[in-house]
Scaffold this motif. Structure first.
Motif, PDB file in Angstrom:
ATOM      1  N   SER A  26       0.858  -1.197   0.000  1.00  0.00           N
ATOM      2  CA  SER A  26       0.000   0.000   0.000  1.00  0.00           C
ATOM      3  C   SER A  26       0.894   1.247   0.000  1.00  0.00           C
ATOM      4  CB  SER A  26      -0.948  -0.001   1.199  1.00  0.00           C
ATOM      5  OG  SER A  26      -0.239   0.161   2.401  1.00  0.00           O
ATOM      6  N   GLU A  27       2.027   1.151   0.679  1.00  0.00           N
ATOM      7  CA  GLU A  27       2.985   2.259   0.661  1.00  0.00           C
ATOM      8  C   GLU A  27       3.551   2.462  -0.745  1.00  0.00           C
ATOM      9  OE1 GLU A  27       2.758   4.166   3.203  1.00  0.00           O
ATOM     10  OE2 GLU A  27       4.625   3.882   4.273  1.00  0.00           O
ATOM     11  N   MET A  28       3.752   1.343  -1.421  1.00  0.00           N
ATOM     12  CA  MET A  28       4.256   1.412  -2.794  1.00  0.00           C
ATOM     13  C   MET A  28       3.281   2.210  -3.667  1.00  0.00           C
ATOM     14  SD  MET A  28       6.724   0.521  -4.774  1.00  0.00           S
ATOM     15  CE  MET A  28       7.633  -0.999  -4.621  1.00  0.00           C
ATOM     16  N   MET A  29       1.985   2.021  -3.427  1.00  0.00           N
ATOM     17  CA  MET A  29       0.989   2.768  -4.202  1.00  0.00           C
ATOM     18  C   MET A  29       1.081   4.266  -3.897  1.00  0.00           C
ATOM     19  SD  MET A  29      -0.364   0.519  -6.045  1.00  0.00           S
ATOM     20  CE  MET A  29      -1.613   1.489  -6.838  1.00  0.00           C
ATOM     21  N   VAL A  30       1.326   4.602  -2.623  1.00  0.00           N
ATOM     22  CA  VAL A  30       1.458   6.015  -2.249  1.00  0.00           C
ATOM     23  C   VAL A  30       2.607   6.651  -3.033  1.00  0.00           C
ATOM     24  CG1 VAL A  30       2.113   7.590  -0.375  1.00  0.00           C
ATOM     25  CG2 VAL A  30       0.504   5.717   0.074  1.00  0.00           C
ATOM     26  N   PHE A  31       3.754   5.986  -3.025  1.00  0.00           N
ATOM     27  CA  PHE A  31       4.908   6.570  -3.714  1.00  0.00           C
ATOM     28  C   PHE A  31       4.740   6.519  -5.233  1.00  0.00           C
ATOM     29  CE2 PHE A  31       6.812   6.068   0.475  1.00  0.00           C
ATOM     30  CZ  PHE A  31       7.449   7.287   0.594  1.00  0.00           C
ATOM     31  N   SER A  32       3.969   5.526  -5.709  1.00  0.00           N
ATOM     32  CA  SER A  32       3.715   5.471  -7.156  1.00  0.00           C
ATOM     33  C   SER A  32       2.914   6.683  -7.621  1.00  0.00           C
ATOM     34  CB  SER A  32       2.952   4.201  -7.520  1.00  0.00           C
ATOM     35  OG  SER A  32       3.732   3.084  -7.242  1.00  0.00           O
ATOM     36  N   THR A  33       1.974   7.128  -6.789  1.00  0.00           N
ATOM     37  CA  THR A  33       1.205   8.323  -7.169  1.00  0.00           C
ATOM     38  C   THR A  33       2.146   9.522  -7.280  1.00  0.00           C
ATOM     39  OG1 THR A  33       0.694   8.861  -4.874  1.00  0.00           O
ATOM     40  CG2 THR A  33      -0.928   7.561  -6.058  1.00  0.00           C
ATOM     41  N   LEU A  34       3.105   9.592  -6.353  1.00  0.00           N
ATOM     42  CA  LEU A  34       4.033  10.725  -6.384  1.00  0.00           C
ATOM     43  C   LEU A  34       4.939  10.652  -7.615  1.00  0.00           C
ATOM     44  CD1 LEU A  34       4.968  10.807  -2.583  1.00  0.00           C
ATOM     45  CD2 LEU A  34       3.306  12.220  -3.790  1.00  0.00           C
ATOM     46  N   PHE A  35       5.382   9.439  -7.954  1.00  0.00           N
ATOM     47  CA  PHE A  35       6.232   9.285  -9.142  1.00  0.00           C
ATOM     48  C   PHE A  35       5.436   9.532 -10.415  1.00  0.00           C
ATOM     49  CE2 PHE A  35       9.473   7.394  -6.467  1.00  0.00           C
ATOM     50  CZ  PHE A  35      10.634   7.850  -7.093  1.00  0.00           C
ATOM     51  N   SER A  36       4.171   9.062 -10.431  1.00  0.00           N
ATOM     52  CA  SER A  36       3.326   9.311 -11.608  1.00  0.00           C
ATOM     53  C   SER A  36       3.172  10.809 -11.833  1.00  0.00           C
ATOM     54  CB  SER A  36       1.941   8.693 -11.411  1.00  0.00           C
ATOM     55  OG  SER A  36       2.028   7.313 -11.368  1.00  0.00           O
ATOM     56  N   THR A  37       2.931  11.523 -10.742  1.00  0.00           N
ATOM     57  CA  THR A  37       2.781  12.977 -10.832  1.00  0.00           C
ATOM     58  C   THR A  37       4.063  13.599 -11.378  1.00  0.00           C
ATOM     59  OG1 THR A  37       1.397  12.853  -8.873  1.00  0.00           O
ATOM     60  CG2 THR A  37       2.162  15.028  -9.501  1.00  0.00           C
ATOM     61  N   TYR A  38       5.182  13.128 -10.831  1.00  0.00           N
ATOM     62  CA  TYR A  38       6.491  13.654 -11.265  1.00  0.00           C
ATOM     63  C   TYR A  38       6.707  13.408 -12.754  1.00  0.00           C
ATOM     64  CZ  TYR A  38      11.554  13.577 -11.970  1.00  0.00           C
ATOM     65  OH  TYR A  38      12.815  13.763 -12.461  1.00  0.00           O
ATOM     66  N   ILE A  39       6.471  12.150 -13.190  1.00  0.00           N
ATOM     67  CA  ILE A  39       6.701  11.811 -14.611  1.00  0.00           C
ATOM     68  C   ILE A  39       5.793  12.652 -15.502  1.00  0.00           C
ATOM     69  CG2 ILE A  39       6.530   9.975 -16.347  1.00  0.00           C
ATOM     70  CD1 ILE A  39       7.120   7.975 -14.089  1.00  0.00           C
ATOM     71  N   ARG A  40       4.539  12.767 -15.069  1.00  0.00           N
ATOM     72  CA  ARG A  40       3.543  13.484 -15.872  1.00  0.00           C
ATOM     73  C   ARG A  40       3.958  14.940 -16.075  1.00  0.00           C
ATOM     74  NH1 ARG A  40      -0.725  16.575 -14.536  1.00  0.00           N
ATOM     75  NH2 ARG A  40      -2.642  16.414 -15.746  1.00  0.00           N
ATOM     76  N   TYR A  41       4.334  15.605 -14.989  1.00  0.00           N
ATOM     77  CA  TYR A  41       4.705  17.011 -15.106  1.00  0.00           C
ATOM     78  C   TYR A  41       6.062  17.183 -15.769  1.00  0.00           C
ATOM     79  CZ  TYR A  41       0.709  18.440 -12.313  1.00  0.00           C
ATOM     80  OH  TYR A  41      -0.562  18.676 -11.869  1.00  0.00           O
TER      81      TYR A  41
END
Lengths: 109, 361
Positions: free
Chosen positions: B117-132
């Motif tokens: 579940s923590e992995m999902m939290v950090f994945s959202t942050l990385f997704s945001t980073y990649i997207r921007y």
């Protein structure tokens, strides 16, 4: 139970590998700043080293290999990959302007 | 281990226990903690909001009671959890009874599910980073294109463009180049991040050494406890070093002998800066007046979330070091260190991705 890699303690070997790879990582960035290597090359180096370090920590330090229950726990660890794939495909690779077109009930303002 | 045969278990006001019949360790605590986190985050999000023009934070004390109630619920959940487990001190390991985790220590499965579940939290942050990162044009590219976006639209002062944190940390921005690696210059600004990377890797190693030592039956109890305490204390010191350097990098900067670096705040890399004079490289006096909020907030949220996890680990480490000092670990209950180690290695694992993505590239 103590595990070995090439006859040496697995924890020690993994630790040494992580330290060496981090030195290479930082050195590669220094070379990139000095324009000795290209920006494409630095991306390749950082991604490659990142993957190796990631696997080293997961497999050796987190015991996803070499233990009785490693296989099922590896499957557990891989479970979110499906959702992460969706997230990267739907969020990470979409246009930054996408949220602007969301309906009002999806937004705070 | 046939712990069930040796111990009587009674119904407890702290939660449903049925260990004597081989049932899993049922507990209300995770549900209570989850509820508390939900209330806490709801209140926290309402306490801090952006103003109409999205350039400043509004503080609203009205939601503070909700934050405190959420915090109290979380604490009560942890208290129940701790009260249920404390009598066993980790000596008893209930096994999972259902497929696919049959006969695996149930707490180990729990930790892995938590980590995912923590992995999902950090994945959202990385997704945001990649997207921007992909979707926002870099300020350097716009400057190279004579202050024009790639679609031909002229850049207006205050427009958003991407300046990665690495520009300030590991890029040509730094004026101080006193460290030399085999002829390569290394900016002083990169030093805290680089030291932190080594600190986390070493701390991962000290945790596995603590586990390995706690499992050793050839050592007498005093020597084992002393060594385990020392390894855990070393981990705590390295974690403290990590957060201290993070604070120096963000807020303070440093000026020690030949080493000098301004903090990111001093450099103007803040989530409120809408007028950063980006000079880039190879453009003489030319510059862009760039809006930094997007790139800076992405950096601070991702690295700050990681830092919060390090802090959480430090709280647990403080308790474990004290417990080891009191001789609380033996080969039969060393799994507690293993479970903490899984969390700590995960924190290290995330840093392995955060460091190159946010600090180096």
């Amino acid at each position: 139970m103590s595990h070995t890699i090439f006859g040496k303690d697995a924890y020690n070997m993994n630790f040494a590998m992580l330290m060496i790879l981090t030195v290479i990582e930082v050195g590669a960035v220094a070379a990139s700043v000095q324009e000795i290597i290209t920006s494409q090359m630095i991306i390749f180096v950082l991604v490659s080293i990142g993957i190796v370090k990631f696997l080293g920590i997961a497999f050796i330090f987190m015991h996803l290999r070499m233990e009785e229950d490693s296989n099922i726990l590896t499957m557990t660890a891989l479970f979110p990959v499906f959702f992460i794939g969706i997230m990267i495909a739907v969020i990470a690779l979409t246009s930054p302007a996408s949220p602007d077109s969301l309906p009002a009930w999806c937004r705070f303002w | 281990m046939s712990y069930d045969d040796d111990h009587e278990h009674h119904g407890s006001p702290w939660g449903p226990h049925d260990w004597s019949h081989g049932a899993p360790h049922n507990s209300w605590a995770p549900i209570i903690v989850s509820l508390g986190i939900g209330v806490f985050l709801f209140g926290f999000a309402s306490t801090f909001a952006m103003n109409e023009t999205m350039d400043n934070t509004i503080y609203s004390a009205g939601s503070l009671p909700i934050v405190l109630v959420g915090f109290a619920i979380i604490l009560s959940g942890f208290l129940i959890w701790w009260r249920q487990d404390i009598s066993f001190e980790g000596h008893y390991e209930p096994k999972s009874s259902g497929v696919p985790f049959k006969n695996i220590d149930i707490r180990k499965v729990g930790i892995w599910v938590f980590l995912m579940s923590e992995m999902m939290v950090f994945s959202t942050l990385f997704s945001t980073y990649i997207r921007y990162r992909i979707g926002t044009e870099s300020c350097q590219a716009i400057l190279d294109n004579h202050s024009t976006f790639s679609n031909g639209v002229p850049f207006t002062p205050g427009d958003a463009c991407w300046i990665p944190a690495s520009y300030f940390i590991a890029g040509s921005h730094s004026e101080s180049w006193t460290i030399s690696l085999g002829g390569f210059g290394l900016p002083d600004t990169l030093v805290p991040g680089a030291i932190n990377t080594f600190a986390l890797i070493i701390s991962s190693f000290t945790v596995v050494m603590a586990l390995q030592t706690a499992k050793r039956e050839d050592l007498d109890a005093d020597e084992r406890s002393r060594k385990v305490r020392n390894y855990l204390a070393a981990t705590l010191v390295l974690a403290t070093l990590f957060l201290t350097l993070k604070m120096i990098e963000w807020f303070i900067g440093f000026n020690i002998g030949p080493f000098h670096a301004p903090s990111l705040m001093e450099d103007g890399y803040t989530i409120h800066n809408t007028a950063y004079p980006f000079a880039g490289s190879g453009h003489g006096e030319e510059h862009l007046t760039a809006n930094l909020r997007l790139s800076a907030s992405t950096f601070y949220v991702a690295t700050g979330t990681h830092g919060a996890h390090v802090f959480g680990g430090m709280v647990a480490l403080s308790y474990m070091t004290f417990k080891a000092h009191k001789g609380g670990y033996s080969p039969s209950n060393a799994v507690s260190i293993e479970y903490f180690g899984l969390y700590w290695h995960f924190v290290d694992l995330v840093w392995v991705l955060v460091f190159p993505a946010f600090y180096l590239y």
